[in-house]
Design an enzyme around this catalytic site. Structure first.
Site, PDB file in Angstrom:
ATOM      1  N   TYR A  79      -4.974  -9.016  -2.197  1.00 19.03           N
ATOM      2  CA  TYR A  79      -4.981  -7.716  -2.872  1.00 19.03           C
ATOM      3  C   TYR A  79      -5.208  -6.546  -1.922  1.00 19.03           C
ATOM      4  O   TYR A  79      -4.694  -5.454  -2.145  1.00 19.03           O
ATOM      5  CB  TYR A  79      -6.035  -7.672  -3.982  1.00 19.03           C
ATOM      6  CG  TYR A  79      -5.646  -8.442  -5.209  1.00 19.03           C
ATOM      7  CD1 TYR A  79      -4.551  -8.074  -5.970  1.00 19.03           C
ATOM      8  CD2 TYR A  79      -6.378  -9.561  -5.601  1.00 19.03           C
ATOM      9  CE1 TYR A  79      -4.184  -8.794  -7.100  1.00 19.03           C
ATOM     10  CE2 TYR A  79      -6.029 -10.280  -6.729  1.00 19.03           C
ATOM     11  CZ  TYR A  79      -4.932  -9.891  -7.472  1.00 19.03           C
ATOM     12  OH  TYR A  79      -4.578 -10.599  -8.584  1.00 19.03           O
TER      13      TYR A  79
ATOM     14  N   GLU B  21       1.083   5.306  -6.002  1.00 14.04           N
ATOM     15  CA  GLU B  21       0.931   6.651  -5.448  1.00 14.04           C
ATOM     16  C   GLU B  21       1.234   6.666  -3.951  1.00 14.04           C
ATOM     17  O   GLU B  21       1.885   7.589  -3.447  1.00 14.04           O
ATOM     18  CB  GLU B  21      -0.491   7.176  -5.676  1.00 14.04           C
ATOM     19  CG  GLU B  21      -0.900   7.228  -7.128  1.00 14.04           C
ATOM     20  CD  GLU B  21      -1.599   5.974  -7.629  1.00 14.04           C
ATOM     21  OE1 GLU B  21      -2.521   6.119  -8.448  1.00 14.04           O
ATOM     22  OE2 GLU B  21      -1.228   4.859  -7.199  1.00 14.04           O
TER      23      GLU B  21
END
Length: 129
Positions: A46, A53
């Site tokens: 992760y 964004e």
């Protein structure tokens, strides 16, 4: 503004999220009105995943843009999504404090200023201390 939210929603459909299934889309509008979108792309680690964004900012900066006026962020799984700390840090490198950040809550789209979201971001001033 409605168009920017629609683009963020459309971008989240392209998300690659086989582990969390947490889809996020972002649409960033430059000062000249050009819009760049991004979606989150995750992998098993992760911490190496890419955020919507950041991808939108990366595309815009890669195309030579340095002035931005509005960002919309949308999630299909959570209401009221705002840019996370990592995304805020990326945004502060390229956007002014007055960048409007619109968060898609489905029925509502609250607006924030990037400067209001930045207490946890590192800036040139904090690095100098």
């Amino acid at each position: 503004m409605e168009d920017l939210v629609k683009r963020a929603r459309a971008a989240r459909d392209d998300a690659h999220v086989p582990y969390s299934e947490y889809r996020v889309g972002a649409a960033l509008r430059t000062a000249d009105g050009t819009v760049f979108t991004g979606c989150n792309i995750e992998n098993a680690n992760y911490s190496n995943s890419l955020h919507a964004e950041e991808l939108a900012v990366g595309k815009a900066v890669g195309a030579g843009h340095r002035e931005f006026d509005r960002l919309a962020v949308s999630s299909s799984e959570r209401d009221g999504v705002t840019p996370c700390g990592m995304c805020r840090q990326t945004l502060v490198e390229f956007c002014d404090d007055d960048l409007v950040v619109v968060c898609d809550e489905g029925d509502a789209t609250p607006e924030y200023r990037l400067g209001d979201l930045l207490p946890d971001a590192i800036s040139a001033e904090t690095l100098g201390k």
